[in-house]
Design a protein around this motif. Structure first.
Motif, PDB file in Angstrom:
ATOM      1  N   GLN A   1     -35.318 -95.540 -27.838  1.00 40.78           N
ATOM      2  CA  GLN A   1     -33.866 -95.549 -28.021  1.00 40.78           C
ATOM      3  C   GLN A   1     -33.404 -96.963 -28.377  1.00 40.78           C
ATOM      4  OE1 GLN A   1     -32.083 -92.837 -27.858  1.00 40.78           O
ATOM      5  NE2 GLN A   1     -33.216 -91.403 -26.555  1.00 40.78           N
ATOM      6  N   ALA A   2     -32.165 -97.037 -28.888  1.00 41.09           N
ATOM      7  CA  ALA A   2     -31.592 -98.359 -29.142  1.00 41.09           C
ATOM      8  C   ALA A   2     -31.401 -99.080 -27.804  1.00 41.09           C
ATOM      9  CB  ALA A   2     -30.257 -98.221 -29.856  1.00 41.09           C
ATOM     10  N   GLY A   3     -31.482-100.405 -27.849  1.00 43.53           N
ATOM     11  CA  GLY A   3     -31.325-101.192 -26.626  1.00 43.53           C
ATOM     12  C   GLY A   3     -30.002-100.925 -25.934  1.00 43.53           C
ATOM     13  N   LEU A   4     -28.990-100.610 -26.731  1.00 42.56           N
ATOM     14  CA  LEU A   4     -27.675-100.339 -26.150  1.00 42.56           C
ATOM     15  C   LEU A   4     -27.719 -99.179 -25.158  1.00 42.56           C
ATOM     16  CD1 LEU A   4     -25.101-100.685 -29.089  1.00 42.56           C
ATOM     17  CD2 LEU A   4     -25.239-102.078 -27.022  1.00 42.56           C
ATOM     18  N   ALA A   5     -28.601 -98.228 -25.400  1.00 42.56           N
ATOM     19  CA  ALA A   5     -28.721 -97.092 -24.482  1.00 42.56           C
ATOM     20  C   ALA A   5     -29.138 -97.584 -23.105  1.00 42.56           C
ATOM     21  CB  ALA A   5     -29.728 -96.084 -25.016  1.00 42.56           C
ATOM     22  N   TYR A   6     -30.049 -98.566 -23.098  1.00 43.72           N
ATOM     23  CA  TYR A   6     -30.499 -99.108 -21.817  1.00 43.72           C
ATOM     24  C   TYR A   6     -29.390 -99.932 -21.157  1.00 43.72           C
ATOM     25  CZ  TYR A   6     -34.980 -97.243 -22.971  1.00 43.72           C
ATOM     26  OH  TYR A   6     -35.976 -96.366 -23.266  1.00 43.72           O
ATOM     27  N   LEU A   7     -28.589-100.586 -22.015  1.00 40.12           N
ATOM     28  CA  LEU A   7     -27.436-101.318 -21.475  1.00 40.12           C
ATOM     29  C   LEU A   7     -26.499-100.332 -20.769  1.00 40.12           C
ATOM     30  CD1 LEU A   7     -25.852-103.985 -21.260  1.00 40.12           C
ATOM     31  CD2 LEU A   7     -24.677-103.342 -23.381  1.00 40.12           C
ATOM     32  N   ALA A   8     -26.271 -99.181 -21.403  1.00 50.03           N
ATOM     33  CA  ALA A   8     -25.385 -98.173 -20.813  1.00 50.03           C
ATOM     34  C   ALA A   8     -25.886 -97.769 -19.434  1.00 50.03           C
ATOM     35  CB  ALA A   8     -25.290 -96.954 -21.726  1.00 50.03           C
ATOM     36  N   VAL A   9     -27.180 -97.515 -19.340  1.00 47.31           N
ATOM     37  CA  VAL A   9     -27.750 -97.106 -18.050  1.00 47.31           C
ATOM     38  C   VAL A   9     -27.527 -98.197 -17.002  1.00 47.31           C
ATOM     39  CG1 VAL A   9     -29.882 -96.538 -16.831  1.00 47.31           C
ATOM     40  CG2 VAL A   9     -29.460 -95.592 -19.112  1.00 47.31           C
TER      41      VAL A   9
ATOM     42  N   PHE B   1     -21.816 -98.474 -31.034  1.00 45.39           N
ATOM     43  CA  PHE B   1     -23.097 -97.766 -31.037  1.00 45.39           C
ATOM     44  C   PHE B   1     -23.149 -96.761 -32.184  1.00 45.39           C
ATOM     45  CE2 PHE B   1     -25.978 -94.357 -29.914  1.00 45.39           C
ATOM     46  CZ  PHE B   1     -27.067 -95.011 -29.373  1.00 45.39           C
ATOM     47  N   LEU B   2     -22.022 -96.054 -32.361  1.00 46.16           N
ATOM     48  CA  LEU B   2     -21.965 -95.054 -33.441  1.00 46.16           C
ATOM     49  C   LEU B   2     -22.222 -95.701 -34.796  1.00 46.16           C
ATOM     50  CD1 LEU B   2     -18.863 -92.804 -32.623  1.00 46.16           C
ATOM     51  CD2 LEU B   2     -21.267 -92.117 -32.729  1.00 46.16           C
ATOM     52  N   SER B   3     -21.515 -96.818 -35.070  1.00 42.11           N
ATOM     53  CA  SER B   3     -21.563 -97.350 -36.429  1.00 42.11           C
ATOM     54  C   SER B   3     -22.775 -98.252 -36.662  1.00 42.11           C
ATOM     55  CB  SER B   3     -20.282 -98.104 -36.762  1.00 42.11           C
ATOM     56  OG  SER B   3     -20.160 -99.264 -35.964  1.00 42.11           O
TER      57      SER B   3
ATOM     58  N   MET C   1     -26.019 -99.328 -46.495  1.00 36.72           N
ATOM     59  CA  MET C   1     -26.350 -99.292 -45.079  1.00 36.72           C
ATOM     60  C   MET C   1     -26.143-100.694 -44.519  1.00 36.72           C
ATOM     61  SD  MET C   1     -27.440 -96.317 -44.113  1.00 36.72           S
ATOM     62  CE  MET C   1     -28.784 -96.277 -42.929  1.00 36.72           C
ATOM     63  N   ILE C   2     -25.599-100.757 -43.310  1.00 39.95           N
ATOM     64  CA  ILE C   2     -25.457-102.074 -42.715  1.00 39.95           C
ATOM     65  C   ILE C   2     -26.583-102.322 -41.712  1.00 39.95           C
ATOM     66  CG2 ILE C   2     -22.988-102.400 -43.056  1.00 39.95           C
ATOM     67  CD1 ILE C   2     -22.514-101.196 -40.388  1.00 39.95           C
ATOM     68  N   THR C   3     -26.877-103.596 -41.537  1.00 39.08           N
ATOM     69  CA  THR C   3     -27.938-103.925 -40.589  1.00 39.08           C
ATOM     70  C   THR C   3     -27.471-103.556 -39.201  1.00 39.08           C
ATOM     71  OG1 THR C   3     -27.620-106.004 -41.714  1.00 39.08           O
ATOM     72  CG2 THR C   3     -29.658-105.733 -40.431  1.00 39.08           C
ATOM     73  N   GLY C   4     -28.265-102.850 -38.472  1.00 38.30           N
ATOM     74  CA  GLY C   4     -27.851-102.464 -37.128  1.00 38.30           C
ATOM     75  C   GLY C   4     -28.986-102.654 -36.150  1.00 38.30           C
ATOM     76  N   PHE C   5     -28.804-102.075 -34.972  1.00 37.08           N
ATOM     77  CA  PHE C   5     -29.866-102.113 -33.973  1.00 37.08           C
ATOM     78  C   PHE C   5     -30.872-101.033 -34.288  1.00 37.08           C
ATOM     79  CE2 PHE C   5     -26.212-103.776 -31.562  1.00 37.08           C
ATOM     80  CZ  PHE C   5     -26.743-104.997 -31.199  1.00 37.08           C
ATOM     81  N   ASN C   6     -32.126-101.365 -34.149  1.00 39.42           N
ATOM     82  CA  ASN C   6     -33.135-100.336 -34.325  1.00 39.42           C
ATOM     83  C   ASN C   6     -33.568 -99.824 -32.962  1.00 39.42           C
ATOM     84  OD1 ASN C   6     -33.244-100.424 -37.162  1.00 39.42           O
ATOM     85  ND2 ASN C   6     -34.339-102.385 -36.981  1.00 39.42           N
ATOM     86  N   ALA C   7     -34.077 -98.631 -33.001  1.00 37.19           N
ATOM     87  CA  ALA C   7     -34.572 -98.072 -31.753  1.00 37.19           C
ATOM     88  C   ALA C   7     -35.794 -98.859 -31.316  1.00 37.19           C
ATOM     89  CB  ALA C   7     -34.912 -96.607 -31.936  1.00 37.19           C
ATOM     90  N   TRP C   8     -36.025 -98.822 -30.038  1.00 36.51           N
ATOM     91  CA  TRP C   8     -37.059 -99.676 -29.470  1.00 36.51           C
ATOM     92  C   TRP C   8     -37.672 -98.950 -28.294  1.00 36.51           C
ATOM     93  CZ3 TRP C   8     -35.795-101.409 -24.458  1.00 36.51           C
ATOM     94  CH2 TRP C   8     -36.624-102.405 -23.900  1.00 36.51           C
ATOM     95  N   SER C   9     -38.969 -99.101 -28.112  1.00 36.23           N
ATOM     96  CA  SER C   9     -39.616 -98.428 -26.980  1.00 36.23           C
ATOM     97  C   SER C   9     -39.946 -99.439 -25.905  1.00 36.23           C
ATOM     98  CB  SER C   9     -40.912 -97.748 -27.419  1.00 36.23           C
ATOM     99  OG  SER C   9     -40.610 -96.537 -28.047  1.00 36.23           O
ATOM    100  N   PRO C  10     -39.518 -99.202 -24.705  1.00 40.46           N
ATOM    101  CA  PRO C  10     -39.866-100.140 -23.645  1.00 40.46           C
ATOM    102  C   PRO C  10     -41.354-100.049 -23.351  1.00 40.46           C
ATOM    103  CG  PRO C  10     -38.762 -98.228 -22.743  1.00 40.46           C
ATOM    104  CD  PRO C  10     -38.764 -98.050 -24.214  1.00 40.46           C
ATOM    105  N   PRO C  11     -41.973-101.130 -22.911  1.00 39.69           N
ATOM    106  CA  PRO C  11     -43.382-101.066 -22.553  1.00 39.69           C
ATOM    107  C   PRO C  11     -43.582-100.068 -21.409  1.00 39.69           C
ATOM    108  CG  PRO C  11     -42.383-103.150 -21.865  1.00 39.69           C
ATOM    109  CD  PRO C  11     -41.380-102.443 -22.700  1.00 39.69           C
TER     110      PRO C  11
END
Lengths: 529, 304
Positions: B144-152, B209-211, B120-130
């Motif tokens: 969700q992963a931070g990247l999801a929020y970047l997408a928005v 994001f996928l990998s 497994m490679i080190t990746g982004f972990n999911a995170w909950s916004p306050p």
């Protein structure tokens, strides 16, 4: 049309104070390969004045505009804008010098609102549409143009779109505004307000150059007129309303058009001696009260009635845009008359499809041979036999040998010169292409009637002579011919009688004799003596 | 379905939709400018590979993102030069690039990951916004992963850019009538180059994001048509940004169902669900789901 009458709301042409030339052309010429589109043009366009360019199709009006707007560059001569040499490399360069142009074809994006169209290329950052719209509307109102800035362009009428194009030009505060046939697409009631706008723009100090071939408009709007013919300026007038007759003569006459040597093609033809005949001849074609209203509601043909007997050549004369194209298109089966009927050899063709019209013995040489009469990528042999391939079918397959032989026979008979019958049609010269179209149409089975629309446009002298020789031979074999042409001299030389179209109506008819040339010229300008 | 299960379903729908959101938003921009990028599939695959490689080599997923973008931009540039400068057929070049990229990433994968492909490679972990993450019941949706929020964030900014700025209007216009735009003094080709490069950037993020945010490894051809699905979302969304976002979420939900249905005891062949988005897309393209109004000059090279 009451020519010369003052139009309400239009201020009278400005007093002739000493006009200052804004743009001067001296000895300007433009060649495209061997073809000389313009030669030796000397013109001055003055600030505060509207200058009309008058002339038939192919006279060089559009080329002249394109030179001034930087779309093409002159091959000889110089242009000066005020006191500096002016040689625009491209339209952007021209716009940088304060020259703007309203093209015949609009460059608007139909999907976007008016305001977005006006701001493209002018604003790149955040758009404050409301504020911009207010500014632009104020500018438009200044010139008497009303504007609906938040409408989607695609929902607007042609006249409204043209107004947007004009506003787009005016936003650059031009010193010279060119309008290329602006009234060709307008409804009659829209034309007045456009001419109104032109006058106001001129009065604001701009030089306005307007291309047209409608004489009535000139009297309303022009301070000056230049007539082009065969790529040369053949007449100027600073008092157009008084010189109308002279302008018409200059537009259609052969004198002065030194670059125009096309007439030699017809002068080499022997005079026509209609074959003697006894008693009345049967009718080849009959048009009965035909009218045509186009999609924007303009009446292009107005109750036209005409009969052509077998063996007769009838010429249609008229300044272009007076209904000739529409008539040609109806007789070819490409559009349908709004009312009235027409018959070929006694059979009603009013609602017939092109195939049925051909089957009835009608040959058609259309105005645009590239678009309608031929397929450039196919071989000459295929083009010679378009629509009658089944003749060479053997068990459903085309017998190519048979087809080639038939093509060679036609090529010989009609003097179509090509390396061989398999050459791609597009590689042939214009003259040979037209001869091939003639060869096909004149060998239409049971040919009774031939429609020839501008059959010699763009051809050289030799080809013109050949085309008319073939058309006459067809008439001698009892085919009735309707010949539409903007070349009055050709009509006079080839036809038996000439009908004159003006505003979609036949306003007069004369035997085709050179004695009637001036009379026909008057009819073409809408005057019935 | 219980409420909890439903919330899990929503959360995974969104998670599965994020790569599509990136890629489809990118594709939307270039299609609006008149360029169809079939190569968005290849760009995503390259992004996935670059992301995995960067993250595996340095242990930092941010370096992975950087790698993804750096790897994809040359491919976007290739696509753009072929279609805009050389005016090659957009669909054919796109598919050619996809095949090329499949080969390159497979080769690269065997070179670099060959003997440690299971790691497994080190990746982004999911995170909950306050606040949002602390909401009762629906809180997990925002995990969700931070990247999801970047997408928005990118999508909101882009929607504003396209409708409210001059460049945005010119971009839309370039896809409808490039000649008119050129006459107005806008450099159409440059605009289209920019649009394709933006697609590359977005596809790189989607692929990465996928990998590195979802699967935490790279496998051969791992995008499995996600890029094509993004193109389909653009068509299904009728070339409008908010509808495209909805289409992506719908496709994400269809994929999520594959995992949810067995959990609630519905036995449906998996393959049937995998094919759902494509079936919907076919219906959409055939004009059976509303009327599709593509940009008028879509896929047409621009000649002055």
């Amino acid at each position: 049309m009451n020519q010369g009458a003052a139009v309400q709301g239009v201020p009278a042409p400005a007093e002739k104070t000493e006009p200052q030339p804004l743009l001067t052309l001296s000895g300007v010429g433009k060649r495209f390969g061997e073809f000389s589109a313009l030669s030796d043009i000397d013109i001055a366009f003055n600030a505060h004045q509207a200058h009309c360019l008058l002339g038939e199709n192919g006279a060089g009006k559009s080329t002249l505009c394109n030179l001034v707007f930087g779309i093409h560059q002159p091959t000889s001569g110089v242009m000066r804008l005020e006191d500096a040499p002016y040689a625009p490399a491209n339209p952007r360069d021209a716009m940088g010098h304060g020259v703007a142009m309203v093209h015949q074809h609009f460059s608007l994006i139909n999907e976007l609102p008016v305001i977005d169209n006006l701001l493209i290329g002018k604003k790149f950052g955040r758009l404050n549409r409301k504020a911009e719209a207010e500014k632009i509307t104020a500018l438009a109102t200044e010139f008497g143009l009303d504007l609906a800035p938040f409408e989607i362009v695609g929902d607007l009428s042609v006249g409204q779109r043209q107004r947007i194009e004009i506003v787009k030009c005016l936003m650059q505060r031009p010193r010279l505004l060119i309008l290329d046939e602006p009234t060709a697409v307008l409804l009659p009631e829209e034309i007045n307000s456009l001419l109104d706008v032109c006058r106001r723009v001129a009065e604001s100090g701009c030089a306005v150059v307007m291309v047209t071939h409608k004489l009535a408009e000139i009297a309303r709007v022009a301070d000056r007129v230049t007539v082009l013919r065969g790529g040369r300026a053949v007449a100027h007038s600073a008092e157009p309303s008084n010189d109308m007759d002279a302008l018409v003569r200059a537009m259609i006459s052969r004198e002065g058009g030194a670059g125009d040597n096309r007439n030699f093609g017809v002068s080499a033809l022997p005079p026509r001696n209609p074959a003697p005949h006894r008693g009345p001849r049967p009718e080849a074609m009959q048009i009965d009260n035909l009218s045509f209203v186009d999609e924007i509601g303009v009446k292009r043909l107005d109750s036209v009635t005409l009969t052509i007997t077998e063996g007769e050549i009838v010429g249609v004369a008229g300044v272009e845009g007076n209904g000739q194209s529409e008539l040609g298109s109806i007789l070819a089966g490409l559009s349908r008359a709004t009312s009235g009927r027409w018959f070929a050899a006694g059979r009603e063709m009013t609602a017939a499809k092109p195939r049925q019209i051909t089957a009835a013995g009608v040959g058609v040489i259309p105005e645009d041979r590239h678009l309608v009469a031929s397929i450039g990528q196919l071989s000459l042999a295929d083009n010679l036999q378009l629509g009658r391939m089944q003749r060479f079918a053997r068990y459903g397959l085309i017998d190519r040998k048979d087809q080639r032989e038939a093509a060679s026979t036609l090529m010989q008979r009609f003097d179509v010169r090509a390396p061989d019958s398999q050459s791609a049609f597009s590689t042939l010269s214009g003259g040979n292409q037209q001869k091939a179209v003639l060869a096909r149409e004149l060998t239409t089975p049971n040919l009774r009637f031939l429609l020839a629309a501008h059959p010699t446009r763009g051809l050289d002298i030799g080809a013109i002579e050949a085309v008319y020789t073939f058309i006459r031979q067809a008439a001698d074999r009892n085919t009735g011919v309707l010949l539409i042409s903007s070349e009055l001299d050709e009509l006079l030389a080839v036809a038996d009688r000439i009908v004159v179209f003006y505003r979609g109506r036949i306003i007069g008819e004369r035997p085709a004799s050179s004695d009637n040339r001036d009379h026909i010229g008057l009819l073409m300008s809408g005057k019935t003596p | 379905m219980t409420m909890e299960l439903f919330v899990v379903f929503l959360a995974s729908s969104i998670r599965l939709a994020v790569p599509l959101l990136f890629a489809a938003t990118g594709e939307y921009v270039s299609e609006r400018a008149g360029v169809v990028n079939m190569s968005v599939e290849g760009m995503m695959l390259t992004g996935a590979f670059g992301g995995a490689l960067g993250a595996a080599m340095t242990g930092s997923p941010f370096v992975g993102l950087l790698f993804a973008v750096v790897f994809v931009l040359p491919i976007a540039l290739l696509q753009s030069v072929l279609t805009n400068t050389l005016r090659a057929n957009q669909v054919v070049t796109g598919i050619g690039i996809n095949i090329l990229v499949l080969g390159l990433t497979t080769l690269g994968y065997r070179q670099f990951f060959g003997n440690r492909s299971r790691e497994m490679i080190t990746g982004f972990n999911a995170w909950s916004p306050p606040l949002l993450g602390d909401l009762p019941v629906i809180g997990p949706i925002f995990h969700q992963a931070g990247l999801a929020y970047l997408a928005v964030a990118i999508i909101i900014a882009l929607a504003w850019f396209i409708s409210r700025t001059g460049v945005g209007v010119a971009l839309r216009a370039a896809g409808e009538d490039p000649h008119a735009v050129a006459i107005s003094g806008v450099p159409v080709i440059a605009l289209r180059h920019g649009a394709v490069l933006f697609t590359g950037l977005m596809a790189a993020l989607g692929g990465a994001f996928l990998s590195i945010a979802e699967i935490h490894t790279f496998t051969e051809g791992m995008t499995r048509g996600a890029g094509y699905l993004a193109i389909v979302a653009v068509i299904f969304g009728n070339w409008r940004i908010w509808r495209i976002v909805l289409a992506c979420l719908l496709f994400g939900a269809a994929t999520a169902l594959q995992f949810q249905l067995p959990a609630i005891g519905v036995q449906l062949p998996n393959a049937l669900l995998i094919m759902m988005p494509y079936l919907l897309a076919l219906l959409a393209v055939a004009g059976l789901v509303g009327r599709q109004i593509a940009p008028r000059a879509l896929a047409q090279p621009f000649w002055k």
